[in-house]
Structures are given as structure tokens and as C-alpha cells.
Design an enzyme around this catalytic site. Structure first.
Site, mmCIF file in Angstrom:
data_model
loop_
_atom_site.group_PDB
_atom_site.id
_atom_site.type_symbol
_atom_site.label_atom_id
_atom_site.label_comp_id
_atom_site.label_asym_id
_atom_site.label_seq_id
_atom_site.Cartn_x
_atom_site.Cartn_y
_atom_site.Cartn_z
ATOM 1 N N ARG A 1 -1.911 5.391 7.604
ATOM 2 C CA ARG A 1 -2.312 4.059 8.088
ATOM 3 C C ARG A 1 -2.034 4.023 9.586
ATOM 4 N NH1 ARG A 1 -1.040 -1.783 5.554
ATOM 5 N NH2 ARG A 1 -2.769 -1.079 4.281
ATOM 6 N N LYS B 1 8.622 7.929 21.268
ATOM 7 C CA LYS B 1 9.217 8.789 22.295
ATOM 8 C C LYS B 1 8.110 9.455 23.102
ATOM 9 C CE LYS B 1 13.186 9.736 19.344
ATOM 10 N NZ LYS B 1 13.822 10.758 18.515
ATOM 11 N N THR C 1 0.832 -1.207 0.000
ATOM 12 C CA THR C 1 0.000 0.000 0.000
ATOM 13 C C THR C 1 0.871 1.265 0.000
ATOM 14 O OG1 THR C 1 -1.707 -1.223 1.190
ATOM 15 C CG2 THR C 1 -1.906 1.158 1.176
HETATM 16 C C1 NCD Z 1 -4.534 -5.443 3.914
HETATM 17 C C2 NCD Z 1 -4.427 -4.491 5.072
HETATM 18 O O1 NCD Z 1 -3.333 -4.090 5.455
HETATM 19 O O2 NCD Z 1 -5.479 -4.132 5.549
HETATM 20 N N1 NCD Z 1 -3.446 -5.440 3.059
HETATM 21 C C3 NCD Z 1 -3.360 -4.478 2.107
HETATM 22 O O3 NCD Z 1 -3.553 -3.312 2.329
HETATM 23 N N2 NCD Z 1 -3.063 -4.893 0.865
HETATM 24 C C4 NCD Z 1 -4.961 -6.765 4.313
HETATM 25 C C5 NCD Z 1 -4.067 -7.561 5.222
HETATM 26 O O4 NCD Z 1 -3.178 -7.031 5.868
HETATM 27 O O5 NCD Z 1 -4.311 -8.753 5.305
#
Ligand code: NCD
Length: 324
Positions: A115, A93, A66
Site C-alpha cells: 500500500r 531516512k 486491509t
Molecule cells: C479504503 C482505503 O484505504 O482505500 N479502506 C479500506 O481499504 N478498507 C477506503 C478508505 O480509506 O476510506
């Protein structure tokens, strides 16, 4: 393009989830992404659309595909992409999420791609930032660009989304991919099933508008698409399945289980795959039926489309440090 027009076409400042998007919003992203698939297949793939824009990839959780996909997408559109790996930074930290947000804000990014392991953290950040925010996965909540790339992959192969039956199989409980896909497929008029052991399904999953099956042969009967999910052991506290061998026996996808689906049913997986756990190697690598590589290709195109849409005529709002 003027703000007013942009509002009419895609009336959202951020992309935090599929929930809240209309069929028109979704089609708008997919139509634009179709063009970027073609561009990405040419030798000369660079555009100047995001020249001068700063995009920060801010990943509080590990990711390879990603993060790379967003980086390729941003660079292909001519933007400057900065990767912040927060696992090795100040969060450890003791800095709070809001302090991190304020620090980033002061660098005037145009798009922040986030994320985070906690559901809701990306939304919280978006409320504190002046720039557009894209959710690249928050806890087990949403992962909207994954659902959009899955939709583009299906639409290009089957010509439509409406009327198809899609089975989402495996660790639905921990999966933001499942949640975003359920929302998108329902919005677009597909029929959605989930197939999993009871321990891997959230309570009241039916409320999301899915049919529930606890058996692969029943759940895959006559489906058009089989979407497998990774068994997310890192999110499990305690044992959710007796053993991975037993899990594969009952819920792992192989040709035997696939026989229940339509003869032209296609196989998908968001990656990373656990071969021999939720999916067998022969089906995963079946070039006629597996769309797993296409999903990765569509990922870049969809992210280019999202970056374009969210940076169109930003106007940049009132500068929060005005007068400083
Ligand atoms: C997914 C995630 O990180 O949510 N992977 C991704 O983005 N391709 C699914 C997973 O981690 O299994």
C-alpha cells in the site's frame, strides 16, 4: 499445477488493478474465494498450501483492516507473513522506493503486498521485483482486492452482478475503492452510478462508464446496492465541503434518503466509517440491509484466493542474484 495451466486460468503475474482483468479472471477469484468463506467458518481453518512461502506486507500508509486481513489470509494458508510498517522505517531516512524494493527482493519473498500513498508506486515496484505483487491501495488509483471482496459480498447476497444497479456515493475524487469498483462492476455487466457533490468528482468521470448524479434522491432511485465512501479528509488540501454537518444533510445516508432505492437495496461501506458524516449509525448497523460486516469477512476469503492464485507454480523465474 503447471505454469501453462495457470497462465490459461489467470494470466497475470501480479494483481495491480481491476483494469485489465477479464470477467473470467474475476469469476475465477470469486469462485475460489467462495470455498475459502466456508473454510474460514470452520473451527479448523488452516491449510498448508503456502507452507514455506514468505509474504511481506509492506504498508507505506496506515491501515488496520486491509493489513490484518492479508495477514490472516496468508497465515490461514500456512504462509509466513511479515509486517513491515514503512511509516516508521528507512523511507523516512531518505531511502528511495527502488532501494527499498531491492532490499526486499534480496530477502526472496514470494508475495509482496503493497500500500502506498502515490498512484502508480505499486506498479513501479512490481517492475523491479522478482516476486508477485498485490496492490493493497495506491493513492487514489486502485484497490483491487477491495473491489473483489465487494463483488463477492454482492454476488453471494444477490446471486449475480450482471444487471444490478449500483450507486457509489460520496468522495469519489479521492477514492481508489471507487475506481476499482467502477472497473469491476462495468466488466461484470452491472450499471454504475456515482452520486456526489461536484467538488468530490474527478473531471470527466463519465468516461469511466458511469452515470453521474449530484443529488441522493435522484441517484439512489431504484438502485439495488448503495455503496458509501468515506470522506477522505486526509487527502484534501483545502475545503471540499462546507462542513461535515452540511455534508451529512445532503449526502449522508439515512433511512430518509434510502427510501428512494429498491425496498431490498443493500448498504455497503469499505470502512473505516465516519458515522454521522457519510453514513448514519442506524443504517450502518441495520442487520437486514447493511453488508458492512460481511464485507470484512469476504475480505479474508478473497485475499486467500488471490494469494493462492499468484503463488501457483511460480517457477520462481531466473534468480536475479545467480552466481553471487
Ligand atoms: C479504503 C482505503 O484505504 O482505500 N479502506 C479500506 O481499504 N478498507 C477506503 C478508505 O480509506 O476510506
Amino acid at each position: 499445477m503447471h505454469g501453462a495451466t495457470r497462465e490459461a486460468v489467470f494470466p497475470h503475474r501480479h494483481l495491480l488493478g481491476i483494469e485489465g482483468l477479464s470477467p473470467e479472471d474475476i469469476n475465477h477469484v470469486l469462485d475460489l474465494a467462495d470455498g475459502y468463506v466456508e473454510l474460514s467458518r470452520q473451527a479448523e481453518k488452516k491449510r498448508a498450501l503456502l507452507r514455506g512461502r514468505t509474504i511481506i506486507n509492506c504498508f507505506f500508509e496506515n491501515s488496520t483492516r486491509t493489513r490484518t486481513s492479508f495477514e490472516v489470509a496468508g497465515k490461514r494458508l500456512g504462509g509466513d507473513v511479515i509486517n513491515m510498517s514503512v511509516a516508521a522505517s528507512s523511507m523516512h531516512k531518505g531511502e528511495t522506493l527502488i532501494d527499498t524494493a531491492m532490499t526486499l527482493n534480496a530477502m526472496h519473498p514470494d508475495v509482496l503486498i503493497v500500500r502506498h500513498p502515490e498512484s502508480g508506486a505499486v506498479q513501479l515496484l512490481s517492475e523491479k521485483l522478482d516476486c508477485a505483487v498485490i496492490n493493497a491501495g495506491d493513492g487514489s488509483h486502485e484497490h483491487p482486492t477491495q473491489a473483489l471482496l465487494d463483488a463477492l459480498t454482492i454476488r453471494r447476497r444477490k446471486g449475480r452482478l450482471g444487471g444490478l444497479t449500483v450507486a457509489i456515493c460520496g468522495d469519489v475524487l479521492h477514492s481508489r475503492v471507487a475506481r476499482s469498483n467502477i472497473a469491476l462492476l462495468n466488466t461484470m455487466g452491472a450499471r454504475v452510478r456515482v452520486v456526489a457533490p461536484r467538488t468530490l468528482l474527478p473531471a470527466e468521470i463519465e468516461r469511466l462508464g458511469v452515470e453521474v448524479f449530484y443529488d441522493m434522491a435522484e441517484g439512489l432511485a431504484d438502485v439495488d446496492i448503495v455503496m458509501m465512501l468515506r470522506l477522505q479528509s486526509e487527502r484534501m488540501h483545502g475545503a471540499f465541503v462546507p462542513s461535515t454537518r452540511e455534508y451529512f444533510h445532503f449526502f449522508g445516508l439515512d433511512y430518509d434518503k434510502l427510501r428512494a432505492a429498491k425496498p431490498d437495496a443493500l448498504i455497503m461501506h469499505p470502512g473505516p466509517m465516519n458515522r454521522g458524516v457519510e453514513i448514519g449509525s442506524e443504517v450502518a448497523d441495520d442487520i437486514d440491509r447493511s453488508l458492512i460486516r460481511q464485507q470484512v469477512e469476504m475480505g479474508v476469503a478473497v485475499r486467500m484466493a488471490c494469494l493462492e492464485i499468484l503463488t501457483r507454480d511460480l517457477g520462481n523465474g531466473p534468480p536475479s542474484m545467480a552466481g553471487y
